[in-house]
Structure formats: structure tokens, C-alpha cells
Design an enzyme around this catalytic site. Structure first.
Site, mmCIF file in Angstrom:
data_model
loop_
_atom_site.group_PDB
_atom_site.id
_atom_site.type_symbol
_atom_site.label_atom_id
_atom_site.label_comp_id
_atom_site.label_asym_id
_atom_site.label_seq_id
_atom_site.Cartn_x
_atom_site.Cartn_y
_atom_site.Cartn_z
ATOM 1 N N PHE A 22 -19.527 -2.537 -14.752
ATOM 2 C CA PHE A 22 -19.919 -2.458 -16.243
ATOM 3 C C PHE A 22 -21.392 -2.328 -16.252
ATOM 4 O O PHE A 22 -22.169 -2.657 -15.449
ATOM 5 C CB PHE A 22 -19.505 -3.517 -17.063
ATOM 6 C CG PHE A 22 -17.849 -3.597 -17.095
ATOM 7 C CD1 PHE A 22 -17.234 -2.572 -17.745
ATOM 8 C CD2 PHE A 22 -17.239 -4.319 -16.369
ATOM 9 C CE1 PHE A 22 -15.666 -2.632 -17.724
ATOM 10 C CE2 PHE A 22 -15.660 -4.465 -16.063
ATOM 11 C CZ PHE A 22 -15.042 -3.582 -17.039
ATOM 12 N N CYS A 23 -21.944 -1.686 -17.376
ATOM 13 C CA CYS A 23 -23.344 -1.420 -17.710
ATOM 14 C C CYS A 23 -24.072 -2.781 -17.737
ATOM 15 O O CYS A 23 -23.525 -3.782 -18.060
ATOM 16 C CB CYS A 23 -23.300 -1.003 -19.213
ATOM 17 S SG CYS A 23 -24.919 -0.595 -19.687
ATOM 18 N N PRO A 24 -25.265 -2.675 -16.970
ATOM 19 C CA PRO A 24 -26.106 -1.716 -16.425
ATOM 20 C C PRO A 24 -25.801 -1.364 -14.845
ATOM 21 O O PRO A 24 -26.692 -0.468 -14.492
ATOM 22 C CB PRO A 24 -27.441 -2.147 -16.722
ATOM 23 C CG PRO A 24 -27.173 -3.545 -16.506
ATOM 24 C CD PRO A 24 -25.978 -3.887 -16.962
#
Length: 86
Positions: A22-24
Site C-alpha cells: 500500500f501507499c507509499p
């Protein structure tokens, strides 16, 4: 590997699987991968995080790496990115 996107054939030199991240993290991994590539090489990125649909195009635009195409396949987001020429 050769890919045909938008009726253009090009060689894919690298593949980056960021599924489950997941981000980042996907963009950070892409940044590291691009740094290790030669100018003009293409990387195919596979991701499952929906935010990559926004983040990866912004990354490409900001750093001037051509985003050759992007699409969604089987709940995965796939991007083809060429490292900019110097």
C-alpha cells in the site's frame, strides 16, 4: 518480453510486482527500480492498491518518465513506464 499496447509494440525489460503493498511503498519501489534502469528501458508494474492509479501517473509526470499505458486486469493495476532519455 514484448508488449503491445495501443497498437505499439515495445520490449519490456523489467517487471515490478507490488501486489499486496500500500501507499507509499509501490511508488517508492518504482522509484528505486527506475533509478537502476538504463534510459529508454521499460518496466511493467503490477499493483493491487487502487491509489496507484493516481500515484504512479503523477510520479511519471513529475519525473518526466513516459507512462506508455495503464489498465486494470483481474483486480490488478498494470502500468508500462519507459525511463526517460537523458
Amino acid at each position: 518480453m514484448t508488449a503491445v499496447v495501443k497498437n505499439e509494440a515495445f520490449e519490456v525489460h523489467h517487471e515490478l510486482d507490488t501486489c499486496g503493498l500500500f501507499c507509499p511503498e509501490p511508488v517508492m519501489m518504482l522509484h528505486n527500480k527506475i533509478r537502476d534502469m538504463k534510459s529508454g528501458e521499460v518496466v511493467r508494474v503490477i499493483a493491487t492498491d487502487p491509489s496507484t492509479q493516481r500515484d504512479i501517473p503523477k510520479f511519471c509526470n513529475f519525473l518526466d518518465h513516459p507512462l506508455l499505458d495503464q489498465n486494470e486486469q483481474d483486480n490488478q493495476y498494470v502500468f508500462w513506464i519507459r525511463k526517460r532519455e537523458h
